[in-house]
Design a protein around this motif. Sequence first.
Motif, PDB file in Angstrom:
ATOM      1  N   ILE A  37      43.887  50.523  44.746  1.00 22.21           N
ATOM      2  CA  ILE A  37      44.621  49.260  44.545  1.00 22.21           C
ATOM      3  C   ILE A  37      44.084  48.539  43.321  1.00 22.21           C
ATOM      4  N   HIS A  38      42.774  48.453  43.208  1.00 22.20           N
ATOM      5  CA  HIS A  38      42.135  47.854  42.052  1.00 22.20           C
ATOM      6  C   HIS A  38      41.497  48.947  41.207  1.00 22.20           C
ATOM      7  N   SER A  81      45.629  43.282  41.275  1.00 18.32           N
ATOM      8  CA  SER A  81      46.614  43.290  42.356  1.00 18.32           C
ATOM      9  C   SER A  81      46.174  42.340  43.456  1.00 18.32           C
ATOM     10  N   SER A 127      38.787  43.959  48.248  1.00 21.75           N
ATOM     11  CA  SER A 127      39.008  44.913  47.174  1.00 21.75           C
ATOM     12  C   SER A 127      38.469  46.288  47.555  1.00 21.75           C
ATOM     13  N   ALA A 136      47.676  42.643  46.482  1.00 22.19           N
ATOM     14  CA  ALA A 136      48.110  43.334  47.696  1.00 22.19           C
ATOM     15  C   ALA A 136      47.037  43.191  48.779  1.00 22.19           C
ATOM     16  N   ASN A 139      42.611  45.763  54.864  1.00 20.87           N
ATOM     17  CA  ASN A 139      42.719  45.781  53.406  1.00 20.87           C
ATOM     18  C   ASN A 139      42.758  44.379  52.812  1.00 20.87           C
TER      19      ASN A 139
END
Length: 459
Positions: free
Chosen positions: A238-239, A287, A49, A289, A46
């Motif tokens: 996440i995005h 993000s 993106s 992350a 991960n």
Amino acid sequence: MKIFLKILFLVFSFNLFAQSPNFVIIVLDDQGWTGSSVQMDNLIENSKSDFYYTPKLESLANSGLIFSQAYSPSPKCSPSRNSILTGMTTARNHFTNTDNDIAGDKILIEPQSNTSLDGTNITIAEWLKSANLNYRTAHFGKWHLGNSSTSSPSNNGFDFNDGATNNSDGNQGNTIQTDPKKIFDLTNRSIDFIRTAANDNVPFFIQLSHYAVHNNIEARQETVDLYNDPSERPSGTIHTGIEYAAMTEDTDDGVGQLLDEISNLGLDDSTYIFFISDNGGQINLTSNAPLTYGKTFIFEGGLRIPFIVKGPNTIANEYSHEPVVGYDLFPTIAELSGSDAELPDNIDGESIVPLLRGENFERNQPIYFHSPHYDNNPNKIPRSAVVDGKYKLLVTYETGDISLFDLSQDIGETTDITIQEPEVKNELLIKLRDYLKSVDASMPVLNANHNSFSGTNLD
């Protein structure tokens, strides 16, 4: 005899100039480590993106070297840009923030920061021009390093430039634009500069500093439409920001146009491309992350950035896990230029040419970060950090807390291992302390007017 010597000198000069490579630095504004569809670490699934689509950057990565543990010199734009150009840490040049809006109600009083490029410090562009290699230089896009005569691009080695621009020069007022963030205007003028230099048979150095993907968000309507259609751009978890994703892809298109033209001109074998960002992603827009926090913070989310290098004799489609930083560019470009001219004696960066060649490399000094400031986010408080291999030590000045992380196991900086690794903690703490003292770093001090001040505590 004099004629013979003159001819010999001209032949030698021609060969010297012909052997000098070209350099292109592409700087994106606020693109985080996971801000593209390039997987930044082959060991971390991960690390890209799940929504943004950047095929041109993927192509660049496939033909270049990806640095998985690359850092911006600062978690904010202007200090990073200064460091990239001068090869110095923000602690050394005292350029640690973008402004001097000093908070008066905090436990600590943050120090003043330089906010313009010191005309006495030598930039990469100035060094190349002084090395007698006939370089032509340009800087297009965001400058944001002061607007005085001494801090302008023209007075810091750039033959062609847009002047002392800042964020506002990239904003056009509305989200939907035909040329968002002036991506394609900057690209076209960069291409014109490169074409002219190639036609004139002179080596060139250009820094293209995009205004994207900084706020305010701007994108083309046709790109936004793609992200509104899940069959074209599948939704991420996440995005999720559609307009931000579109701006990212538009920027990728601009980068691709520039890279394609370099190839069309037959310059791939003589041109080094450096793709970087000036800091991590802005956390209210994207993000970062699996990294912690983002822009303004010296946690990984604010510092770890995309960093890709392509060029002659550079290994391709590979990853390097060695820590590198934006202020390494100056000595790296200097070595690649082939000149034996001396570097400024205040440079902190180290040449990463061995890594480009797939050779062994060991840093002489750790990588230092110094951000002794507050910001709008209440969690952003004065801190410094040092990265040495897989270890990162973080010092929080308000509380005196010292944290140690093993980034090879804990990229999210969730587990403090100071108790398990006391020797590493002490070693890095001493290195950080000694370095900050050696460069006379600007430090925060206790605020005597704060209600927690006892009058007896030590700084």
